[in-house]
Design a protein around this motif. Structure first.
Motif, mmCIF file in Angstrom:
data_model
loop_
_atom_site.group_PDB
_atom_site.id
_atom_site.type_symbol
_atom_site.label_atom_id
_atom_site.label_comp_id
_atom_site.label_asym_id
_atom_site.label_seq_id
_atom_site.Cartn_x
_atom_site.Cartn_y
_atom_site.Cartn_z
ATOM 1 N N THR A 496 21.201 41.423 18.922
ATOM 2 C CA THR A 496 20.358 41.969 17.743
ATOM 3 C C THR A 496 19.033 41.356 18.193
ATOM 4 N N ALA A 497 19.043 40.600 18.400
ATOM 5 C CA ALA A 497 17.421 40.129 18.620
ATOM 6 C C ALA A 497 17.287 40.198 20.272
ATOM 7 N N LEU A 498 18.105 40.692 20.362
ATOM 8 C CA LEU A 498 18.377 41.284 22.362
ATOM 9 C C LEU A 498 17.208 42.186 22.466
ATOM 10 N N PRO A 499 15.685 42.809 23.286
ATOM 11 C CA PRO A 499 15.279 44.072 23.622
ATOM 12 C C PRO A 499 16.236 44.939 23.561
ATOM 13 N N GLU A 500 16.895 45.035 24.553
ATOM 14 C CA GLU A 500 18.572 45.675 24.534
ATOM 15 C C GLU A 500 19.436 45.459 25.112
ATOM 16 N N VAL A 501 20.678 45.958 24.539
ATOM 17 C CA VAL A 501 22.294 45.250 24.925
ATOM 18 C C VAL A 501 22.351 45.130 26.386
ATOM 19 N N PRO A 502 23.159 44.355 26.882
ATOM 20 C CA PRO A 502 22.754 43.655 28.546
ATOM 21 C C PRO A 502 23.923 44.642 29.058
ATOM 22 N N MET A 503 24.244 45.383 30.041
ATOM 23 C CA MET A 503 24.797 46.084 30.396
ATOM 24 C C MET A 503 26.505 45.143 31.258
ATOM 25 N N GLU A 504 27.282 45.117 30.531
ATOM 26 C CA GLU A 504 28.299 44.029 31.968
ATOM 27 C C GLU A 504 29.269 45.004 33.123
ATOM 28 N N LYS A 505 29.843 43.784 33.388
ATOM 29 C CA LYS A 505 29.679 44.871 35.093
ATOM 30 C C LYS A 505 31.533 44.238 35.536
ATOM 31 N N GLY A 506 32.122 44.422 35.662
ATOM 32 C CA GLY A 506 33.115 44.155 36.244
ATOM 33 C C GLY A 506 33.347 44.842 38.322
ATOM 34 N N TYR A 507 34.861 44.003 38.685
ATOM 35 C CA TYR A 507 34.399 43.967 39.775
ATOM 36 C C TYR A 507 35.938 43.765 40.563
ATOM 37 N N LEU A 508 36.875 43.892 41.250
ATOM 38 C CA LEU A 508 37.822 44.543 42.053
ATOM 39 C C LEU A 508 37.300 42.993 42.756
ATOM 40 N N LYS A 509 38.570 42.131 43.208
ATOM 41 C CA LYS A 509 37.500 40.597 44.246
ATOM 42 C C LYS A 509 38.916 40.713 44.946
ATOM 43 N N ALA A 510 38.783 40.691 46.555
ATOM 44 C CA ALA A 510 40.133 40.375 47.108
ATOM 45 C C ALA A 510 39.803 38.606 47.033
ATOM 46 N N TRP A 511 40.906 38.326 47.172
ATOM 47 C CA TRP A 511 40.064 36.668 47.031
ATOM 48 C C TRP A 511 41.455 35.630 48.027
ATOM 49 N N ASP A 512 40.738 34.768 49.041
ATOM 50 C CA ASP A 512 41.153 34.362 49.801
ATOM 51 C C ASP A 512 42.203 33.294 49.130
ATOM 52 N N PRO A 513 43.132 33.030 48.996
ATOM 53 C CA PRO A 513 43.456 31.936 48.158
ATOM 54 C C PRO A 513 43.476 30.476 48.869
ATOM 55 N N VAL A 514 43.413 30.267 50.026
ATOM 56 C CA VAL A 514 43.529 29.606 50.893
ATOM 57 C C VAL A 514 41.539 28.919 51.354
ATOM 58 N N THR A 515 41.168 29.698 51.675
ATOM 59 C CA THR A 515 39.723 29.893 51.211
ATOM 60 C C THR A 515 38.695 29.020 50.044
ATOM 61 N N GLY A 516 39.316 29.675 49.528
ATOM 62 C CA GLY A 516 39.131 29.990 47.714
ATOM 63 C C GLY A 516 37.793 30.914 48.160
ATOM 64 N N GLU A 517 37.608 31.683 48.317
ATOM 65 C CA GLU A 517 36.615 33.026 48.963
ATOM 66 C C GLU A 517 37.149 34.301 48.493
ATOM 67 N N ALA A 518 35.549 34.522 48.230
ATOM 68 C CA ALA A 518 36.877 36.416 47.613
ATOM 69 C C ALA A 518 35.808 37.266 49.948
ATOM 70 N N ARG A 519 36.317 38.172 49.837
ATOM 71 C CA ARG A 519 37.353 38.823 51.252
ATOM 72 C C ARG A 519 35.990 39.804 51.337
ATOM 73 N N TRP A 520 36.183 40.546 50.108
ATOM 74 C CA TRP A 520 35.295 41.834 50.479
ATOM 75 C C TRP A 520 35.318 41.805 47.703
ATOM 76 N N GLN A 521 34.671 42.795 47.980
ATOM 77 C CA GLN A 521 34.735 43.151 46.363
ATOM 78 C C GLN A 521 34.232 44.857 46.417
ATOM 79 N N ALA A 522 34.099 45.288 44.854
ATOM 80 C CA ALA A 522 34.004 46.601 44.352
ATOM 81 C C ALA A 522 33.610 46.398 42.548
ATOM 82 N N GLU A 523 32.930 46.959 43.119
ATOM 83 C CA GLU A 523 31.545 46.451 41.842
ATOM 84 C C GLU A 523 31.814 47.775 40.958
#
Length: 735
Positions: A496-523
């Motif tokens: 309630t103290a916030l000027p407006e309730v912030p929007m939250e984001k979702g993603y689909l992340k293509a994760w490389d389990p070997v390098t530990g990095e995202a190859r691409w993502q959709a927001e």
């Protein structure tokens, strides 16, 4: 028949090389000569061609068939298609070249308005799946017509015990039976032919335990966990005999009363990690409410465990300690339930960082060597790769914003906390929130790209200790209600103290389990989007909270197809074939954790309602998706507010404690349950009868007479009235 014919022996006379017409399959063997020199030919030895396999019975699945699932990719035989639960399909008739021709083949109304989370099982053209409460149906996978329906008839008032909707994530199929669990904790074996009950067993001691997860089946055992840690229960996993329903073994995930004998030796090792406090009186938690994966080769069942009860260690274990086996991955012997190893992702968890998110097995090359690994992206924001034979940590990299810890020490396997997650006597903003960087929504692994596709989100968590604990150093749990140890009023005050309730984001992340990095993502504009399917057609499918069903190129992330469904999707899609045609199917019905945390500004459910549907698509499908009617989002006229400020504040506190979890923060429903700002005059007049009298308990609105007084109910109504008047004056969107 063609494969069988390849193996039929060709008959040849070994002595003369003569093949006798009409006797293919006879083999003549030279017997030398008699005393007169006349050649002797022994009687022919008949080799009978291999018989055609007998026709399969209905849902005739066993471990060998699941283990060989890639040999019949047209079926979806288990929860993650195969035992390793990678949710990858070798089917490629639908691919990135013809995806533009994908269209609806059929749709089936489920007659539900709550979250639909199940992964369908498809066996030889028949689909088996669960809906709300544990209702289970069989469907013709080609036409979409319902074959049978089983209703466990869960009492509606049991809905009060669900932290996150009355959902169910699926069934298991084994040797002609369908295994399904009801929301009120019963496990059923159903005849796959007609849905009749073969046996049922009650797996829990009573409320507030619930079951929302899908059972797993292997070696003539069916395994199920449970939920309820928010309410104060003790977690465990149980295996039952698939034929009789008799209990085979049970593994408790946290120790019980120290004054009593422990149930199994693993708890002896766990006991010293719980220090001080009386956690057993508040359950302890550690519920195994979702992820399990079985490996036939080692006969190991891997299980993810949940958060503590209460959430905060300061109350349940004030002397500190890791609190084993909370928020852990357990490797159990599938025959005995004894533990082989464990790995704890969040020692001494304070934030509801469960490790119940999907587990996945894979063989991948790391540093030039092939490794047998188990992978998980739990709530805490780090992607874990473990050696599945030993439990040794290989890597752990942040896949989302994490402020509570900077990294995971690879030597100790422990997270290095920053101190920003400490909330003690102050309110703290922490990432991830209790919703997690990734929640239960299934991820998928594509062996061709080497990527794991993860539904992720950035949602800030607001944490504050119970006022009673802060002021008195004591905590009084409430029976059959949330006992997290959190001050939810502080949460609302912070928003309630916030000027407006912030929007939250979702993603689909293509994760490389070997390098530990995202190859691409959709927001995405909203978090808590649906589960994922990957296919050999270089495609990844995912539904979203705002009512879309998308397909992406698995290698590049290019979006190549979208369909507006009008209903939010949280379930994971599956793919299968019938009569040579490939289908993509998904349940559409928003809910689950969204019932608490969803955002009405992006929710398709808020616009169109939440009419559940099962949808199937194919190339050249000629079906037409029925158009849903827009929901009236206007706020009706309310009388002028006459309650004083103290009464409204009393109502705000009570609403936050008892109503917000289903009807939304600030009295704004995400669209799954009724928006109380939109109550008509008739509902307002019967508000006491509904809240305390339980006249709508059959619909899931149980009586709260044990928690709120008549005065509280009047105050709650005043708070809702205030919120309705504020938002109406602000100009809430209307249709």
């Amino acid at each position: 028949m063609a494969d069988l014919a390849k193996n039929w022996p060709v008959a040849v006379n070994a002595a003369a090389g003569v093949v006798l017409a009409g006797f293919i399959g006879w083999q003549f063997i030279s017997g030398g000569a008699d005393s007169a020199g006349t050649p002797v030919v022994e009687a022919p030895v008949i080799e009978t061609p291999a018989e055609e396999p007998a026709p399969r019975g209905l849902a005739d699945i066993d471990g060998a068939r699941i283990a060989a699932a890639d040999a019949e990719p047209g079926n979806w035989l288990s929860h993650g298609r195969t035992y390793d639960e990678q949710r990858f399909s070798p089917l490629d008739d639908i691919n990135d070249g013809n995806i533009g021709e994908l269209a609806l083949a059929w749709s089936l109304d489920t007659y539900t308005t709550r979250g639909l989370e199940a992964t369908p099982i498809v066996v030889d053209g028949i689909m088996y799946l669960s809906l709300n409460w544990g209702v289970t149906i069989a469907v013709d996978a080609k036409s979409g017509s319902e074959i049978w329906r089983f209703d466990p008839e869960v009492p509606g008032e049991w809905g009060r015990y669900g932290c996150c909707d009355v959902v169910n994530r699926g069934v298991a199929v084994w040797k002609g039976r369908v295994y399904t669990a009801s929301f009120d904790g019963r496990l059923f074996a159903l005849d796959a032919a007609d849905g009749s009950v073969v046996w049922e067993v009650n797996t829990i001691p009573g409320p507030p335990y619930t079951i929302t997860g899908a059972p797993r089946v292997f070696g003539d055992k069916v395994v199920i966990g449970n939920g309820g840690a928010e309410y104060g229960v003790r977690g465990y996993i149980t295996a039952y005999d698939t034929d009789t329903g008799e209990q085979a073994w049970r593994f408790y995930t946290v120790p019980g009363d120290p004054a009593l004998p422990v149930e199994h030796p693993e708890l002896e090792a766990a006991m010293p990690t719980w220090k001080g406090g009386e956690w057993w009186k508040i359950g302890g938690g550690g519920t195994a409410w979702d992820s399990m994966v079985y490996e036939p080769e080692s006969n190991t069942l891997y299980v993810g465990t949940g958060n503590g009860s209460p959430w905060t260690r300061e109350i349940r274990s004030p002397g500190g300690g890791d609190n084993l086996y909370l928020s852990s991955i357990l490797a159990l012997d599938a025959d005995t339930g004894r533990m082989k190893w464990y790995y704890q992702t969040t020692p001494g968890d304070n934030w509801d960082y469960t490790a119940t998110q999907p587990l996945m097995l894979a063989d991948i090359e790391i540093d030039g060597a092939q490794r047998k690994v188990i992978m998980q992206a739990p709530k805490n924001g780090f992607f874990y790769v473990l050696d599945r034979e030993t439990g040794k940590l290989i890597s752990a990299n942040p896949f989302s914003t994490t402020t509570w810890a900077s990294h995971v020490d690879l030597e100790t396997g422990r997270p290095v906390e920053t101190g920003e997650g400490e909330f003690g006597h102050a309110t703290a903003f922490v990432l991830p929130s209790a919703n997690g960087a990734h929640n239960w929504h299934p991820m998928a692994f594509h062996p061709g790209t080497g990527l794991v596709y993860i539904p992720t989100q950035d949602i800030a968590g607001i944490y504050s200790l119970s006022e009673q604990w802060k002021n008195e150093g004591t905590y009084t749990p409430k029976e059959n209600w949330w006992n997290t140890g959190m001050d939810w009023t502080a949460y609302i005050d912070a928003i309630t103290a916030l000027p407006e309730v912030p929007m939250e984001k979702g993603y689909l992340k293509a994760w490389d389990p070997v390098t530990g990095e995202a190859r691409w993502q959709a927001e995405y504009p909203a978090p808590l989007n649906g589960g994922v399917l990957a296919t050999a057609g270089n495609l990844v499918f995912q539904g979203t909270a705002d009512g879309y069903f998308h397909a992406y190129k698995a290698d590049t992330g290019e979006r190549v197809w979208s369909q507006y469904i009008q209903t939010g999707i949280v379930a994971a899609p599956v793919t299968y074939t019938v009569d040579g045609e490939q289908y993509i199917a998904v349940l559409a019905g928003w809910g689950g954790v969204n019932i608490v945390s969803g955002d009405a500004r992006t929710s398709a459910a808020a616009k169109y309602g939440n009419e559940g549907r099962l949808l199937a698509f194919k190339i050249g499908g000629g079906g037409e998706l029925p158009q849903l009617a827009l929901r009236d989002q206007s706020i009706p006229d309310w009388p002028a507010l006459t309650a004083d400020e103290a009464t409204v504040r009393q109502g705000e506190i009570a609403y936050t404690q008892y109503c917000m979890l289903c009807h939304g923060a600030l009295a704004i429903s995400p669209g799954v349950t009724p928006d109380l700002r939109r109550m008509g005059e008739n509902i307002r007049e019967h508000f006491q009868d509904i809240v305390r009298g339980g006249i709508l308990s059959d619909n899931g609105m149980a009586s709260f007479a044990d928690l709120v007084s008549e005065e509280d109910v009047e105050a709650i109504l005043s708070y809702i009235q205030k919120r309705a008047l504020e938002d109406k004056a602000r100009g809430e969107p209307t249709n």
